[in-house]
Write a protein that holds these residues in place. Structure first.
Motif, PDB file in Angstrom:
ATOM      1  N   TYR A  53      -5.451   1.855   3.265  1.00 54.30           N
ATOM      2  CA  TYR A  53      -5.691   0.936   2.279  1.00 54.30           C
ATOM      3  C   TYR A  53      -5.325  -0.637   2.533  1.00 54.30           C
ATOM      4  O   TYR A  53      -5.897  -1.501   2.277  1.00 54.30           O
ATOM      5  CB  TYR A  53      -5.097   1.298   0.866  1.00 54.30           C
ATOM      6  CG  TYR A  53      -5.911   2.341   0.063  1.00 54.30           C
ATOM      7  CD1 TYR A  53      -6.616   2.157  -0.588  1.00 54.30           C
ATOM      8  CD2 TYR A  53      -5.232   3.788   0.209  1.00 54.30           C
ATOM      9  CE1 TYR A  53      -7.333   3.082  -1.417  1.00 54.30           C
ATOM     10  CE2 TYR A  53      -6.078   4.609  -0.714  1.00 54.30           C
ATOM     11  CZ  TYR A  53      -6.775   4.163  -1.316  1.00 54.30           C
ATOM     12  OH  TYR A  53      -7.584   5.300  -1.824  1.00 54.30           O
ATOM     13  N   LEU A  69       2.094   1.871  -3.558  1.00 55.59           N
ATOM     14  CA  LEU A  69       1.004   2.429  -4.429  1.00 55.59           C
ATOM     15  C   LEU A  69       0.303   3.825  -4.197  1.00 55.59           C
ATOM     16  O   LEU A  69       0.208   4.746  -4.921  1.00 55.59           O
ATOM     17  CB  LEU A  69      -0.103   1.432  -4.321  1.00 55.59           C
ATOM     18  CG  LEU A  69       0.068   0.096  -5.022  1.00 55.59           C
ATOM     19  CD1 LEU A  69      -1.042  -1.000  -4.772  1.00 55.59           C
ATOM     20  CD2 LEU A  69       0.536   0.289  -6.521  1.00 55.59           C
ATOM     21  N   TRP A  70       0.107   4.152  -2.487  1.00 62.49           N
ATOM     22  CA  TRP A  70      -0.539   5.332  -2.357  1.00 62.49           C
ATOM     23  C   TRP A  70       0.363   6.290  -1.150  1.00 62.49           C
ATOM     24  O   TRP A  70      -0.059   7.170  -0.907  1.00 62.49           O
ATOM     25  CB  TRP A  70      -1.721   5.022  -1.523  1.00 62.49           C
ATOM     26  CG  TRP A  70      -2.773   4.268  -2.501  1.00 62.49           C
ATOM     27  CD1 TRP A  70      -3.439   5.208  -3.314  1.00 62.49           C
ATOM     28  CD2 TRP A  70      -3.338   2.868  -2.734  1.00 62.49           C
ATOM     29  NE1 TRP A  70      -4.263   4.174  -3.960  1.00 62.49           N
ATOM     30  CE2 TRP A  70      -4.137   2.934  -3.574  1.00 62.49           C
ATOM     31  CE3 TRP A  70      -2.857   1.751  -2.161  1.00 62.49           C
ATOM     32  CZ2 TRP A  70      -4.858   1.912  -3.950  1.00 62.49           C
ATOM     33  CZ3 TRP A  70      -3.457   0.442  -2.405  1.00 62.49           C
ATOM     34  CH2 TRP A  70      -4.379   0.566  -3.454  1.00 62.49           C
ATOM     35  N   ARG A  79       1.069   8.564   3.375  1.00 61.64           N
ATOM     36  CA  ARG A  79      -0.099   9.211   3.971  1.00 61.64           C
ATOM     37  C   ARG A  79      -1.494   8.395   4.004  1.00 61.64           C
ATOM     38  O   ARG A  79      -2.084   8.324   5.113  1.00 61.64           O
ATOM     39  CB  ARG A  79      -0.650  10.465   2.997  1.00 61.64           C
ATOM     40  CG  ARG A  79      -1.582  11.246   3.784  1.00 61.64           C
ATOM     41  CD  ARG A  79      -1.998  12.826   2.900  1.00 61.64           C
ATOM     42  NE  ARG A  79      -3.044  13.454   3.451  1.00 61.64           N
ATOM     43  CZ  ARG A  79      -3.560  14.504   3.245  1.00 61.64           C
ATOM     44  NH1 ARG A  79      -2.897  15.071   2.180  1.00 61.64           N
ATOM     45  NH2 ARG A  79      -4.417  15.502   3.876  1.00 61.64           N
ATOM     46  N   TYR A  80      -1.459   7.297   3.108  1.00 61.71           N
ATOM     47  CA  TYR A  80      -2.840   6.569   2.942  1.00 61.71           C
ATOM     48  C   TYR A  80      -2.485   4.972   3.165  1.00 61.71           C
ATOM     49  O   TYR A  80      -3.493   4.350   3.051  1.00 61.71           O
ATOM     50  CB  TYR A  80      -3.309   6.971   1.589  1.00 61.71           C
ATOM     51  CG  TYR A  80      -3.791   8.496   1.578  1.00 61.71           C
ATOM     52  CD1 TYR A  80      -4.917   9.133   2.368  1.00 61.71           C
ATOM     53  CD2 TYR A  80      -3.420   9.123   0.446  1.00 61.71           C
ATOM     54  CE1 TYR A  80      -5.444  10.257   2.058  1.00 61.71           C
ATOM     55  CE2 TYR A  80      -3.729  10.598   0.392  1.00 61.71           C
ATOM     56  CZ  TYR A  80      -4.772  10.908   1.102  1.00 61.71           C
ATOM     57  OH  TYR A  80      -5.370  12.232   0.867  1.00 61.71           O
ATOM     58  N   TYR A  81      -1.189   4.702   3.327  1.00 66.89           N
ATOM     59  CA  TYR A  81      -1.058   3.345   3.180  1.00 66.89           C
ATOM     60  C   TYR A  81      -1.834   2.489   4.429  1.00 66.89           C
ATOM     61  O   TYR A  81      -2.083   1.454   3.936  1.00 66.89           O
ATOM     62  CB  TYR A  81       0.545   3.076   3.057  1.00 66.89           C
ATOM     63  CG  TYR A  81       1.174   3.138   4.235  1.00 66.89           C
ATOM     64  CD1 TYR A  81       1.436   1.928   5.208  1.00 66.89           C
ATOM     65  CD2 TYR A  81       1.498   4.379   4.797  1.00 66.89           C
ATOM     66  CE1 TYR A  81       1.929   1.996   6.457  1.00 66.89           C
ATOM     67  CE2 TYR A  81       2.200   4.521   6.436  1.00 66.89           C
ATOM     68  CZ  TYR A  81       2.480   3.447   6.865  1.00 66.89           C
ATOM     69  OH  TYR A  81       3.004   3.326   8.195  1.00 66.89           O
ATOM     70  N   MET A 126      -3.395  -5.775  -4.632  1.00 66.52           N
ATOM     71  CA  MET A 126      -2.378  -4.735  -4.277  1.00 66.52           C
ATOM     72  C   MET A 126      -0.948  -5.306  -4.862  1.00 66.52           C
ATOM     73  O   MET A 126      -0.183  -4.585  -5.395  1.00 66.52           O
ATOM     74  CB  MET A 126      -2.085  -4.262  -2.897  1.00 66.52           C
ATOM     75  CG  MET A 126      -3.158  -3.405  -2.568  1.00 66.52           C
ATOM     76  SD  MET A 126      -2.857  -2.441  -0.943  1.00 66.52           S
ATOM     77  CE  MET A 126      -2.906  -3.699  -0.009  1.00 66.52           C
ATOM     78  N   GLN A 142       5.785  13.086 -10.138  1.00 71.20           N
ATOM     79  CA  GLN A 142       5.880  12.960  -8.389  1.00 71.20           C
ATOM     80  C   GLN A 142       6.971  13.432  -7.805  1.00 71.20           C
ATOM     81  O   GLN A 142       6.892  14.217  -6.901  1.00 71.20           O
ATOM     82  CB  GLN A 142       5.279  11.567  -7.954  1.00 71.20           C
ATOM     83  CG  GLN A 142       4.999  11.428  -6.387  1.00 71.20           C
ATOM     84  CD  GLN A 142       4.150  12.286  -5.803  1.00 71.20           C
ATOM     85  OE1 GLN A 142       2.977  12.470  -6.460  1.00 71.20           O
ATOM     86  NE2 GLN A 142       4.234  13.192  -4.806  1.00 71.20           N
ATOM     87  N   ALA A 173       0.734  -1.276   0.062  1.00 70.93           N
ATOM     88  CA  ALA A 173      -0.089   0.084   0.025  1.00 70.93           C
ATOM     89  C   ALA A 173       0.696   1.397   0.072  1.00 70.93           C
ATOM     90  O   ALA A 173       0.557   2.165  -0.750  1.00 70.93           O
ATOM     91  CB  ALA A 173      -0.880   0.230   1.278  1.00 70.93           C
ATOM     92  N   LYS A 174       2.115   1.057   1.011  1.00 75.47           N
ATOM     93  CA  LYS A 174       2.823   2.395   0.817  1.00 75.47           C
ATOM     94  C   LYS A 174       3.573   2.720  -0.639  1.00 75.47           C
ATOM     95  O   LYS A 174       3.689   3.890  -1.115  1.00 75.47           O
ATOM     96  CB  LYS A 174       4.144   2.065   1.776  1.00 75.47           C
ATOM     97  CG  LYS A 174       4.735   3.435   1.866  1.00 75.47           C
ATOM     98  CD  LYS A 174       6.096   3.025   3.034  1.00 75.47           C
ATOM     99  CE  LYS A 174       5.218   3.278   4.293  1.00 75.47           C
ATOM    100  NZ  LYS A 174       6.380   3.179   5.422  1.00 75.47           N
ATOM    101  N   THR A 231       9.766   3.906  -5.055  1.00 74.75           N
ATOM    102  CA  THR A 231       8.474   3.824  -5.281  1.00 74.75           C
ATOM    103  C   THR A 231       8.312   2.660  -6.606  1.00 74.75           C
ATOM    104  O   THR A 231       7.240   1.986  -6.749  1.00 74.75           O
ATOM    105  CB  THR A 231       8.035   5.123  -5.614  1.00 74.75           C
ATOM    106  OG1 THR A 231       8.171   6.092  -4.474  1.00 74.75           O
ATOM    107  CG2 THR A 231       6.170   5.016  -5.767  1.00 74.75           C
TER     108      THR A 231
END
Length: 290
Positions: free
Chosen positions: A84, A75-76, A79-81, A137, A190, A72-73, A211
């Motif tokens: 998800y 992909l997102w 902040r949001y890992y 994921m 990014q 999740a980290k 990433t």
């Protein structure tokens, strides 16, 4: 009859567990209302999984937690890992408990000899939900990594050309990032945003490599950072050498992928050939019977 009774008892337990957590999970409604209903079907029921995750028995932990949060980290981001990762686990728990309770409830309408088929169907649904929720994921990370590696030689070639023409790295990076669309260029954009927000060039490029989740890209960015620290002339020479190496590597990877694809065709070809042989043998036997 005993097996029917056991399955009906399990149906009662799982149904009560589902309904209790559905009621308790209403407090998590805000966490699922903004989700895309096409990608996350039956999203309103995921509150059951969030509620179960609050307890000790079904809480996300251990290796599964580490893997989901790592994916999740990537992909997102930072902040949001966590959200998800917990969402994937909640989705799996909710759908699994639903299909188990419904499946066991159906056992009351079936004969004893039909129950093994029902159990197999329930297990197949659970396996499908595992793949949907917990493996998705990982597949997304793998697909993005492969897409980045496919675009990588072109990106390095353009970046090397711009740096050798006298452009500074940050500007060359920006021109390359916004000059084309694609997964790799999205990650480059990014990195540009990170630079604009005050992060150093070294930090942004290092984060870009991490990433991407590609060993070759991470190796390249590490060497690139070393070249940046030595000076622009060293960096230009490094970029030129990397360009030729990457194109040779891409040709080799293309050949390997072709061999793998050819190998995958052997099974369907073998099945088709066996079918043709069976048709011929069947026709020959019919003609001999006359």
């Amino acid at each position: 009859m005993v097996l029917n009774f056991i399955m009906l008892l399990l149906a009662s337990i799982t149904t009560v567990l589902f309904l209790v957590n559905l009621a308790r999970g209403k407090q998590y409604g805000y966490m699922v209302e903004s989700l895309d209903g096409g990608e996350y079907f039956l999203k309103e029921l995921y509150v059951v999984g969030f509620s179960l995750n609050d307890g000790k028995i079904f809480k996300l932990r251990g290796k599964m937690e580490r893997n989901l949060k790592k994916q999740a980290k990537l992909l997102w981001g930072d902040r949001y890992y966590e959200y998800y990762a917990n969402l994937a686990w909640a989705q799996f728990l909710s759908l699994t408990l639903l299909v188990v309770s419904v499946g066991f409830s159906l056992s009351g309408f079936l004969k004893t000899e039909q129950l093994p088929i029902l159990l197999i169907l329930v297990l197949l649904f659970v396996a499908a939900f595992w793949n949907l929720s917990l493996s998705r994921m990982k597949e997304k990370v793998q697909q993005r990594r492969e897409a980045c590696e496919a675009e990588f030689p072109n990106m390095v070639s353009k970046l090397a050309l711009l740096i050798n023409s006298g452009m500074v790295l940050r500007e060359a990076w920006r021109v390359t990032a916004y000059g084309k669309e694609g997964t790799l260029y999205k990650l480059m954009k990014q990195a540009c945003e990170d630079m604009e927000n005050g992060e150093s060039d070294v930090g942004a490029i290092y984060k870009f490599g991490v990433t991407s989740d590609s060993a070759s890209i991470k190796k390249f960015t590490s060497a690139m950072i070393q070249g940046m620290q030595k000076g622009n002339s060293e960096l230009a020479d490094f970029m030129v050498s990397q360009t030729s190496e990457l194109w040779a590597h891409k040709r080799q990877m293309a050949l390997q992928q072709g061999e793998v694809a050819a190998g995958k065709l052997i099974i369907p070809l073998g099945i088709t050939f066996a079918g043709i042989i069976m048709i011929i043998v069947s026709a020959a036997m019919q003609s001999m019977s006359f």
